[in-house]
Structures are given as structure tokens and as C-alpha cells.
Design a protein around this motif. Structure first.
Motif, PDB file in Angstrom:
ATOM      1  N   SER A 218       0.826  -1.218   0.000  1.00 49.15           N
ATOM      2  CA  SER A 218       0.000   0.000   0.000  1.00 49.15           C
ATOM      3  C   SER A 218       0.852   1.257   0.000  1.00 49.15           C
ATOM      4  CB  SER A 218      -0.942  -0.008   1.209  1.00 49.15           C
ATOM      5  OG  SER A 218      -0.196  -0.055   2.430  1.00 49.15           O
ATOM      6  N   TRP A 219       1.558   1.533   1.113  1.00 50.55           N
ATOM      7  CA  TRP A 219       2.320   2.774   1.239  1.00 50.55           C
ATOM      8  C   TRP A 219       3.607   2.744   0.420  1.00 50.55           C
ATOM      9  CZ3 TRP A 219      -1.470   5.177   2.993  1.00 50.55           C
ATOM     10  CH2 TRP A 219      -2.229   4.737   4.077  1.00 50.55           C
ATOM     11  N   GLY A 220       4.177   1.538   0.239  1.00 45.63           N
ATOM     12  CA  GLY A 220       5.477   1.446  -0.413  1.00 45.63           C
ATOM     13  C   GLY A 220       5.453   1.347  -1.918  1.00 45.63           C
ATOM     14  N   VAL A 221       4.319   0.929  -2.519  1.00 42.94           N
ATOM     15  CA  VAL A 221       4.269   0.745  -3.966  1.00 42.94           C
ATOM     16  C   VAL A 221       3.055   1.428  -4.593  1.00 42.94           C
ATOM     17  CG1 VAL A 221       4.176  -0.932  -5.849  1.00 42.94           C
ATOM     18  CG2 VAL A 221       5.521  -1.439  -3.801  1.00 42.94           C
ATOM     19  N   LEU A 222       1.843   1.071  -4.162  1.00 48.35           N
ATOM     20  CA  LEU A 222       0.642   1.606  -4.801  1.00 48.35           C
ATOM     21  C   LEU A 222       0.530   3.117  -4.644  1.00 48.35           C
ATOM     22  CD1 LEU A 222      -2.338  -0.861  -4.183  1.00 48.35           C
ATOM     23  CD2 LEU A 222      -1.321  -0.159  -6.353  1.00 48.35           C
ATOM     24  N   ALA A 254      -4.681   1.843  -2.190  1.00 44.87           N
ATOM     25  CA  ALA A 254      -3.570   1.907  -1.235  1.00 44.87           C
ATOM     26  C   ALA A 254      -4.083   2.159   0.174  1.00 44.87           C
ATOM     27  CB  ALA A 254      -2.588   3.006  -1.649  1.00 44.87           C
ATOM     28  N   TYR A 255      -5.083   3.025   0.309  1.00 44.68           N
ATOM     29  CA  TYR A 255      -5.621   3.357   1.631  1.00 44.68           C
ATOM     30  C   TYR A 255      -6.312   2.151   2.256  1.00 44.68           C
ATOM     31  CZ  TYR A 255      -8.308   5.704   5.278  1.00 44.68           C
ATOM     32  OH  TYR A 255      -8.855   6.080   6.484  1.00 44.68           O
ATOM     33  N   VAL A 256      -7.134   1.450   1.471  1.00 42.05           N
ATOM     34  CA  VAL A 256      -7.853   0.288   2.000  1.00 42.05           C
ATOM     35  C   VAL A 256      -6.878  -0.797   2.452  1.00 42.05           C
ATOM     36  CG1 VAL A 256      -9.403  -1.600   1.388  1.00 42.05           C
ATOM     37  CG2 VAL A 256      -9.949   0.721   0.676  1.00 42.05           C
ATOM     38  N   ILE A 257      -5.881  -1.093   1.611  1.00 35.49           N
ATOM     39  CA  ILE A 257      -4.886  -2.096   1.985  1.00 35.49           C
ATOM     40  C   ILE A 257      -4.073  -1.620   3.185  1.00 35.49           C
ATOM     41  CG2 ILE A 257      -2.844  -3.361   1.200  1.00 35.49           C
ATOM     42  CD1 ILE A 257      -3.961  -3.177  -1.637  1.00 35.49           C
ATOM     43  N   GLY A 258      -3.744  -0.317   3.207  1.00 36.29           N
ATOM     44  CA  GLY A 258      -2.996   0.241   4.328  1.00 36.29           C
ATOM     45  C   GLY A 258      -3.758   0.172   5.639  1.00 36.29           C
ATOM     46  N   VAL A 259      -5.068   0.400   5.594  1.00 35.65           N
ATOM     47  CA  VAL A 259      -5.891   0.293   6.805  1.00 35.65           C
ATOM     48  C   VAL A 259      -5.874  -1.143   7.319  1.00 35.65           C
ATOM     49  CG1 VAL A 259      -8.258   0.377   7.677  1.00 35.65           C
ATOM     50  CG2 VAL A 259      -7.368   2.269   6.322  1.00 35.65           C
ATOM     51  N   ALA A 260      -5.951  -2.117   6.395  1.00 34.65           N
ATOM     52  CA  ALA A 260      -5.881  -3.520   6.806  1.00 34.65           C
ATOM     53  C   ALA A 260      -4.536  -3.818   7.464  1.00 34.65           C
ATOM     54  CB  ALA A 260      -6.095  -4.425   5.599  1.00 34.65           C
ATOM     55  N   SER A 289      -3.092   8.627   9.994  1.00 35.56           N
ATOM     56  CA  SER A 289      -3.783   9.892  10.231  1.00 35.56           C
ATOM     57  C   SER A 289      -3.739  10.779   8.984  1.00 35.56           C
ATOM     58  CB  SER A 289      -3.146  10.622  11.423  1.00 35.56           C
ATOM     59  OG  SER A 289      -3.195   9.825  12.588  1.00 35.56           O
ATOM     60  N   LEU A 290      -2.557  10.936   8.392  1.00 39.68           N
ATOM     61  CA  LEU A 290      -2.428  11.772   7.203  1.00 39.68           C
ATOM     62  C   LEU A 290      -3.224  11.205   6.028  1.00 39.68           C
ATOM     63  CD1 LEU A 290       1.387  12.652   7.321  1.00 39.68           C
ATOM     64  CD2 LEU A 290      -0.533  14.218   7.691  1.00 39.68           C
ATOM     65  N   ALA A 291      -3.195   9.876   5.878  1.00 43.64           N
ATOM     66  CA  ALA A 291      -3.925   9.260   4.775  1.00 43.64           C
ATOM     67  C   ALA A 291      -5.430   9.440   4.939  1.00 43.64           C
ATOM     68  CB  ALA A 291      -3.575   7.776   4.683  1.00 43.64           C
ATOM     69  N   THR A 292      -5.909   9.370   6.182  1.00 46.09           N
ATOM     70  CA  THR A 292      -7.339   9.577   6.426  1.00 46.09           C
ATOM     71  C   THR A 292      -7.732  11.014   6.099  1.00 46.09           C
ATOM     72  OG1 THR A 292      -7.306   7.887   8.180  1.00 46.09           O
ATOM     73  CG2 THR A 292      -9.150   9.435   8.173  1.00 46.09           C
ATOM     74  N   VAL A 293      -6.882  11.964   6.505  1.00 44.80           N
ATOM     75  CA  VAL A 293      -7.137  13.367   6.167  1.00 44.80           C
ATOM     76  C   VAL A 293      -7.133  13.547   4.647  1.00 44.80           C
ATOM     77  CG1 VAL A 293      -6.175  15.693   6.284  1.00 44.80           C
ATOM     78  CG2 VAL A 293      -6.248  14.282   8.340  1.00 44.80           C
ATOM     79  N   GLN A 294      -6.197  12.861   3.973  1.00 41.56           N
ATOM     80  CA  GLN A 294      -6.093  12.982   2.524  1.00 41.56           C
ATOM     81  C   GLN A 294      -7.338  12.451   1.816  1.00 41.56           C
ATOM     82  OE1 GLN A 294      -4.416  14.831   0.810  1.00 41.56           O
ATOM     83  NE2 GLN A 294      -2.880  13.868  -0.492  1.00 41.56           N
ATOM     84  N   MET A 295      -7.972  11.449   2.389  1.00 41.02           N
ATOM     85  CA  MET A 295      -9.184  10.909   1.773  1.00 41.02           C
ATOM     86  C   MET A 295     -10.310  11.953   1.733  1.00 41.02           C
ATOM     87  SD  MET A 295      -8.519   7.935   0.622  1.00 41.02           S
ATOM     88  CE  MET A 295      -6.845   8.526   0.314  1.00 41.02           C
ATOM     89  N   PHE A 296     -10.294  12.850   2.705  1.00 42.43           N
ATOM     90  CA  PHE A 296     -11.315  13.906   2.736  1.00 42.43           C
ATOM     91  C   PHE A 296     -11.079  14.945   1.635  1.00 42.43           C
ATOM     92  CE2 PHE A 296     -11.795  12.381   7.119  1.00 42.43           C
ATOM     93  CZ  PHE A 296     -13.177  12.249   7.168  1.00 42.43           C
TER      94      PHE A 296
END
Length: 397
Positions: A218-222, A254-260, A289-296
Motif C-alpha cells: 500500500s504505502w510502499g508501492v501503490l 492503497a488506503y484500504v490495503i494500508g488500513v488492513a 492519520s495523514l492518509a485519512t485526512v487525505q481521503m477527505f
């Protein structure tokens, strides 16, 4: 399905490179190892941690066990160890044979009865050592020993293996306390030729590997792949608005996989009281936290001509590049914690190099397109209409 297609190569590459970390014990390599003088053993096993291998032959008639333990120490002047534990399943009580380079440069093998974690002293051990030698080449050490077990009828025993990075004054220094080091133990059936790790340790290690793979993908590739799409494809008019939807698909994936992956990390933390990787943990919290903010950002995105669009761009780009940098840093921290075979860390570096080269090439191409486009607009012939702008040509948008 079309928008997700460009994300598939990055996802496939990442999974194919990293998925092998889940179960290194399934990569049967001990069967291809050979020894000097064509020495053969009846059984061999790829041990599940520390990239180690065990070969052995057991003679039940006289309870003689011949072994070859193969492992790579963290540093060339480090040590490797294989031990039997007649009283427990861990390091305390282990009757160890430790191989390392002696003061003269040759390999030495010494026996230790490990009674505490504080220090070890050379001593007699539970079994009788008939022969013990070692060799080192290509960054790998090989420990050979023939021992006689005191109990002839006991063919299922606990064994422990370990590696360390240094030796001081002829005494092996303390090994690292990474998960791979702490889980380097199991049982061995001398007659059936089976070596097994404890179910709890193996299960926890598997969860850690799954956690690592999810976050690396997630964070490293996608996520970096999604950034490349947004930065470069938008330059080409023919890619609008497809690039926007491709960018969203990659980043949401990436966010969904990262949350998992973040959730598995929380679960592992609750199951590992007293074990704390503060740096890795804190970066993980910041990433989530940053990724969740980014989703907004998708919900708060103003139109191109809105007066707040300039400030939204600053927020969106700033948070996005922060996630990009922190994600890659935390993948390397996670690899250091998991301590898989060195080739997997090298493989991830190759993935990053490939993405970097692609980004560099696209950077050159897009700047070429932009400069040509501006040059074309600035040299466009005057058509006789000033549209309220005098004799000056219109500014590029």
C-alpha cells in the motif's frame, strides 16, 4: 474496470516480490546445498527464521546425531549457534554449540550451557561432543558436529538456533532481540526428519509478515504509483479526465490495503506486551492519520476556478508527498524488524529504483510537452482581434 488497469502492474510487481516473505520456510533450499568431501545427511530442513538450514543423520542404535547447521551471521566477524534444550523450549537451558572466527582467523567451535541471558561461559553440555568443526565462506558459516545423546529412547527434542553480530575476547556477544531471533526455536523428530516451530510463535511471525506485506504494497508501492499518475498523466490532454479517476483508484486501493495493514499492526501490538518498536509505530500512526485526512480531499475538492483551489492544492500536495516519504521510510523500518532474507530488501529497493526511473523519464517528457506548448502559444500569429487585451497574445492557461 478500465480505470484500475494501470494500477495492476504495480500491484502485481509488489506482491510477486514481497509475498515470499510470508513463509520463507516453504522455500526448499537445503536440498540443494552440498558439503565438502561429498558429506551427506539423511534429513534436512529449511528453518523458518534467520535464513538458517539444518541437516542431520541420527543413529538410534548408539544415539549418535550428526548435524550440519548453516546460517549467515549479521556481520562477517559474528557467530552462529545450534543447540538442544532438554528442559525447555527457549534459550535458557539450551546446550549450545557456537561457531565463530578465532583470534588466528580460523573457525572455532565451543560448547556453552546457557543458564542466563546476562552472560555465557564455555562449559560442558548435556550431550557428549565427539567432533565439532566449522567453516566460513561467501558470508555463510557452517557448523558440523557429531554428538551422543544421553537418552537413547528420546527421539523428539527441542532445538534452538541463533546468530550474532560480534565476538569479544573469544566470547560471543549478545544477539539481537528482533522477532526472528526470538522465534528461532522448535522441535525436531530425529527419526521422521521433521522440524517444527511452536504454533504460537509461527502464527505470530506469519501475522507480522502479513502486516509487512500489506503495508509495503500500500504505502510502499501503490501510493507512489498513484502519485506518478497524478503528476505526469495530467499533462496530456488526451488523458483528461481518465488520469483523475486512475489516481483515485490507486490511492483508494492503497488506503484500504494500508488500513488492513494498520489493523493487523494494532492486533500484533496487543498480543506482544512489552515489545515496542516506537519509531515504526509512531510513523505508522502518522501515516494512517495523514492518509485519512487525505481521503477527505476528495470530498472537499473545490472547482478549478474557485478562489480556495490554490490553498487546497497546497494542502493536497503537501499531505500527499508527506505520506509518500513516510511510507517508504516505514517500509524499510518494517523490513529491519522482520529481518527477512537480504534479497527481499534488495528486491524492494529494485522496485523503488524502477518507479524512480519511470518518474524521471516522465519528468523529462512532461516538461518537454509543457515547454513546447507554451512556445507554441507565445508564437501564435495575431488574428486581428484583441478581445479586449490590446495587441498582446493571450497568456497561457
Amino acid at each position: 474496470m478500465a480505470p484500475s488497469t494501470p494500477c495492476l502492474p504495480a500491484l502485481t510487481l509488489a506482491i510477486s516480490v514481497l509475498v515470499s516473505v510470508i513463509s520463507p520456510s516453504q522455500s526448499q533450499t537445503c536440498s540443494s546445498q552440498t558439503f565438502a568431501n561429498n558429506k551427506l545427511f539423511a534429513h534436512c530442513n529449511d528453518l523458518p527464521t534467520l535464513s538458517s538450514y539444518l541437516h542431520w543423520t541420527y543413529n538410534p542404535t548408539n544415539a549418535t546425531l550428526s548435524v550440519a547447521f548453516v546460517a549467515a551471521p549479521p556481520k562477517s566477524d559474528g557467530w552462529i549457534s545450534w543447540a538442544l534444550n532438554p528442559t525447555g523450549t527457549g534459550m535458557i537451558g539450551a546446550q549450545s554449540l557456537i561457531a565463530f572466527k578465532g583470534s588466528g582467523g580460523g573457525m572455532a567451535v565451543k560448547a556453552y550451557n546457557v543458564s542466563s541471558y546476562a552472560s555465557i561461559k564455555e562449559s560442558e553440555v548435556w550431550f557428549r561432543v565427539e567432533e565439532a568443526t566449522a567453516e566460513s565462506s561467501g558470508g555463510v558459516m557452517r557448523l558440523f558436529a557429531t554428538v551422543v545423546l544421553p537418552e537413547k529412547n528420546k527421539t523428539t527434542i527441542n532445538h534452538v538456533w541463533q546468530v550474532g553480530s560480534s565476538v569479544t575476547g573469544g566470547v560471543p556477544d549478545r544477539h539481537a532481540l528482533q522477532p526472528a531471533n526470538l522465534n528461532s526455536k522448535g522441535t525436531i523428530d530425529l527419526l521422521k526428519g521433521v522440524s517444527n516451530t511452536g504454533s504460537s510463535g509461527d502464527s505470530r511471525l506469519t501475522k507480522k509478515n502479513i502486516h509487512g506485506i500489506l503495508n509495503a504494497v500500500s504505502w510502499g508501492v501503490l501510493f507512489p504509483f498513484g502519485v506518478i499518475i497524478a503528476r505526469y498523466l495530467r499533462t496530456f490532454k488526451s488523458a483528461d479526465p481518465a488520469w483523475f479517476y486512475l489516481h483515485i483508484v490507486c490511492q483508494l486501493s492503497a488506503y484500504v490495503i494500508g488500513v488492513a495493514g494498520w489493523a493487523t499492526g494494532l492486533k500484533l501490538g496487543s498480543q506482544s506486551k512489552g515489545v515496542m518498536y516506537s519509531g515504526h509505530r509512531n510513523i505508522g500512526i502518522a501515516l494512517f492519520s495523514l492518509a485519512t485526512v487525505q481521503m477527505f480531499a476528495l470530498l472537499l475538492r473545490p472547482k478549478k476556478d474557485h478562489k480556495y483551489r490554490f490553498y487546497w492544492n497546497i494542502y493536497h500536495y503537501g499531505v500527499g508527498y508527506s505520506i509518500l516519504v513516510l511510507g517508504i521510510i516505514n517500509v524499510f523500518k518494517g523490513l529491519d524488524i522482520l529481518s527477512p532474507a537480504k534479497k527481499w530488501k534488495s528486491a524492494y529497493i529494485v522496485v523503488l529504483v524502477v518507479l524512480g526511473v519511470v518518474a524521471l523519464l516522465l519528468e523529462v517528457v512532461t516538461w518537454t510537452v509543457v515547454l513546447r506548448r507554451r512556445s507554441s502559444k507565445s508564437t501564435k500569429p495575431y488574428d486581428g482581434f484583441d478581445n479586449g487585451q490590446g495587441s498582446q497574445p493571450p497568456l497561457p492557461s
